[in-house]
Design a protein around this motif. Structure first.
Motif, PDB file in Angstrom:
ATOM      1  N   UNK A 130       0.829  -1.189   0.000  1.00  0.00           N
ATOM      2  CA  UNK A 130       0.000   0.000   0.000  1.00  0.00           C
ATOM      3  C   UNK A 130       0.861   1.235   0.000  1.00  0.00           C
ATOM      4  N   UNK A 131       0.258   2.395   0.252  1.00  0.00           N
ATOM      5  CA  UNK A 131       1.027   3.643   0.273  1.00  0.00           C
ATOM      6  C   UNK A 131       1.118   4.255   1.661  1.00  0.00           C
ATOM      7  N   UNK A 132       0.311   3.748   2.613  1.00  0.00           N
ATOM      8  CA  UNK A 132       0.464   4.199   3.997  1.00  0.00           C
ATOM      9  C   UNK A 132      -0.325   5.430   4.366  1.00  0.00           C
ATOM     10  N   UNK A 133      -1.629   5.432   4.071  1.00  0.00           N
ATOM     11  CA  UNK A 133      -2.469   6.554   4.487  1.00  0.00           C
ATOM     12  C   UNK A 133      -3.757   6.023   5.098  1.00  0.00           C
ATOM     13  N   UNK A 134      -4.328   6.839   5.970  1.00  0.00           N
ATOM     14  CA  UNK A 134      -5.658   6.608   6.512  1.00  0.00           C
ATOM     15  C   UNK A 134      -6.604   7.551   5.784  1.00  0.00           C
ATOM     16  N   UNK A 135      -7.686   7.010   5.241  1.00  0.00           N
ATOM     17  CA  UNK A 135      -8.607   7.834   4.469  1.00  0.00           C
ATOM     18  C   UNK A 135     -10.024   7.746   5.016  1.00  0.00           C
ATOM     19  N   UNK A 136     -10.778   8.788   4.764  1.00  0.00           N
ATOM     20  CA  UNK A 136     -12.195   8.811   5.103  1.00  0.00           C
ATOM     21  C   UNK A 136     -12.947   9.543   4.013  1.00  0.00           C
ATOM     22  N   UNK A 137     -14.224   9.709   4.226  1.00  0.00           N
ATOM     23  CA  UNK A 137     -15.030  10.414   3.236  1.00  0.00           C
ATOM     24  C   UNK A 137     -15.629  11.639   3.904  1.00  0.00           C
TER      25      UNK A 137
END
Length: 456
Positions: free
Chosen positions: A105-112
Motif C-alpha cells: 500500500x502507500x500508507x495513508x488513513x482515508x475517510x469520506x
C-alpha cells in the motif's frame, strides 16, 4: 464456528496499506438481534423484495443475485455514519490481515468528507509520508480514474497493490489554486507503532504512530529504554497524525502515565456498549511533566489518550485541534467471509466530554510552520569595553551551568519541527524551575558580598 462479535475502536475508516486497526473478540449477544427481528417492517421488506425481483428480471444487464444483494446492503449502510460499512469477502479479509503483519500500500488513513475521499493522516516512514501527503488532502483521482461517487472500499482497492508497483494520485489541497499529481511506489507497510529517543539528558521523546493490540507493550519497552540513563524530568508524547486503533491499547498507554483513575467510558443503545476503563495505580514517570502533541490527523484512540491525560491534569496538550472521532465500531460477522462494521457506541473522556465532531482542543495552540532563525548579528557587551572589570567569580563557574542542549542542536530542532521544539522548550523550562525550587536559596556570607553602586 460460532458467530462472534468483534469490537474495535479506530479511526474506523478503512485503511490503505497500513495496519492501524485491530480488534478484540467478544461473544455475541443474541437477544438484541432477536428484538430487531421482531420489529422488522414486513411491508417494507415486501417492497424491497419486489424491487429486487424487478431489477433481477428486467434490468438491461444481467446482474448476479449475490452482487445485487451486496449493492442493496451497501446502499443501506451508506446512509448511516461514515464509519459504518459493509465488509464483503475482500474487505473483511483485509481488516483481519491488517492486524497480522505488512502488505502492499502507500500508507495513508482515508475517510469520506462531504463526498470526497480525504486523507486523515499519512503514516510515518511510508511512501505517502515521504511524498509529503498531508491530513486534509483530497484524492481526486487514482491513476487517472476519477474518485467522484466512489465508495471508500473502491478507493482503497485502487490504492492497494503489490509492493514496488507505481501509482499516481491527483491531489486537491487547501491553499493550492490547482490540483497536482503525486507519483508514488507502493511498499510493504510495516507494523511498527512506537519509537523513542532522548531530546536532551532527562527529557524523552516517544512517538506513537498507531494503536495496535500490543502498542501498550511497545510503549513499556520504549519507556524502559528512555529510563536506562536515569529518571526523566519530562516527556514529549507525540500523537500527531496517529489515526487511532484498538481501544484497549489506548487505555493501556494512558495507564503508563496515570496513577489510577478513569481513562474513558462508552455509552450506546445495547447493554454491552456501556463500559468504563480505569487506569491501575503506578505512574511510570513518577509525575514528571508530559507534553502531548496532537493535530488534525490525531483521531480516535489518540484522542482517548490525549483527553484522559488532559482531564486527569497529567499533561499539557499542545498543537492543533484533533480530528474529532468519538465513536466505537463493532464488527458483526454475518458468516466466515462477510461482516458488517457498525457504530454501536460513543466514548467520553473522564470529565464527560464527547469529542465527536469536535476533537480535543489543545491547551497551547501551536501551528506547524517553517521557522528560520534570524541571526542577531554582533553586538557589543560589557566584556568588549576597554578596561572593563573582570568577573571575580568567573573561576568558580562549573560545567553544571552549561546548557545540556547546545544552541546548534536547538536551532536544528526549531527548523525541523517547530511544534516539537516548543514542547521541548516548555519541558526544559519546567525542569529548570523544578531544579531551582528544590535547591536551597542562596545565602552568601556578608563578607563575600559585593555591592555595585551606580556613580552619582
Amino acid at each position: 464456528m460460532p458467530t462472534k462479535r468483534l469490537r474495535i475502536i479506530a479511526s474506523s475508516l478503512l485503511l490503505c496499506g497500513i495496519s492501524a486497526v485491530s480488534f478484540s473478540e467478544e461473544p455475541a449477544n443474541p437477544e438484541p438481534q432477536a428484538e430487531i427481528k421482531q420489529e422488522l417492517p414486513l411491508e417494507a421488506l415486501k417492497r424491497f423484495a419486489d424491487v429486487f425481483n424487478q431489477i433481477r428480471q428486467g434490468y438491461v444487464k444481467e446482474i448476479p443475485q449475490s452482487e445485487l444483494m451486496d449493492y442493496a446492503i451497501r446502499g443501506m449502510m451508506s446512509n448511516l455514519d461514515p464509519h459504518s460499512v459493509y465488509l464483503n469477502k475482500e474487505a473483511f479479509s483485509e481488516l483481519q490481515d491488517s492486524t497480522s503483519g505488512e502488505f502492499g500500500g502507500i500508507g495513508i488513513e482515508v475517510g469520506k468528507e462531504n463526498g470526497f475521499i480525504t486523507i486523515i493522516s499519512p503514516i510515518d516512514d511510508t511512501p505517502a509520508a515521504k511524498a509529503g501527503l498531508q491530513s486534509g488532502d483530497v484524492i481526486l483521482s487514482i491513476d487517472g480514474e476519477s474518485m467522484e461517487n466512489k465508495t471508500l472500499s473502491e478507493a482503497i482497492d485502487r490504492m492497494r497493490g503489490e509492493a514496488g508497483t507505481p501509482i499516481t494520485l491527483e491531489i486537491g489541497r487547501s491553499g493550492e489554486s490547482q490540483p497536482f499529481d503525486v507519483d508514488l511506489e507502493r511498499a510493504n507497510i510495516p507494523v511498527k507503532s512506537t519509537r523513542e529517543r532522548l531530546l536532551a539528558p532527562g527529557i524523552g521523546y516517544l512517538r506513537i504512530s498507531q494503536f495496535q493490540r500490543k502498542t501498550h507493550e511497545d510503549v513499556a519497552k520504549s519507556l524502559d529504554k528512555l529510563l536506562e540513563s536515569g529518571e526523566l524530568s519530562g516527556l514529549v508524547l507525540d500523537l500527531r497524525n496517529n489515526p487511532g486503533g484498538v481501544l484497549q491499547a489506548s487505555v493501556g498507554v494512558a495507564d503508563h502515565f496515570l496513577d489510577g483513575g478513569l481513562v474513558v467510558y462508552t455509552e450506546g443503545r445495547i447493554d454491552d456498549a456501556a463500559a468504563e476503563y480505569e487506569a491501575t495505580e503506578g505512574d511510570r514517570l513518577n509525575g514528571a511533566p508530559i507534553v502531548v502533541l496532537i493535530n488534525r490527523g490525531s483521531a480516535s484512540a489518540s484522542e482517548i489518550v490525549a483527553g484522559a491525560l488532559q482531564d486527569q491534569k497529567r499533561a499539557v496538550i499542545m498543537g492543533t485541534q484533533s480530528f474529532g472521532k468519538g465513536s466505537v465500531q463493532t464488527v458483526l460477522p454475518l458468516s466466515e467471509e462477510i461482516a458488517v462494521k457498525l457504530t454501536t457506541a460513543l466514548y467520553f473522556t473522564p470529565s464527560g466530554r464527547s469529542i465527536q465532531a469536535e476533537g480535543i482542543t489543545p491547551d497551547i495552540n501551536v501551528e506547524r510552520a517553517k521557522v528560520t532563525a534570524v541571526a542577531s548579528g554582533r553586538r557589543i557587551s560589557e566584556a568588549d569595553l576597554r578596561g572593563h572589570l573582570e568577573n571575580i567569580q568567573a573561576e568558580d563557574k562549573t560545567e553544571e551551568n552549561e546548557p545540556s542542549f547546545n544552541a546548534e542542536e536547538s536551532l536544528q530542532l526549531l527548523e525541523d519541527d517547530n511544534q516539537l521544539f516548543e514542547a521541548f522548550t516548555l519541558l526544559k523550562g519546567l525542569s529548570i524551575l523544578q531544579q531551582r525550587l528544590s535547591s536551597p536559596a542562596p545565602n552568601a556570607d556578608a563578607t563575600t558580598r559585593v555591592t555595585e553602586q551606580e556613580p552619582q
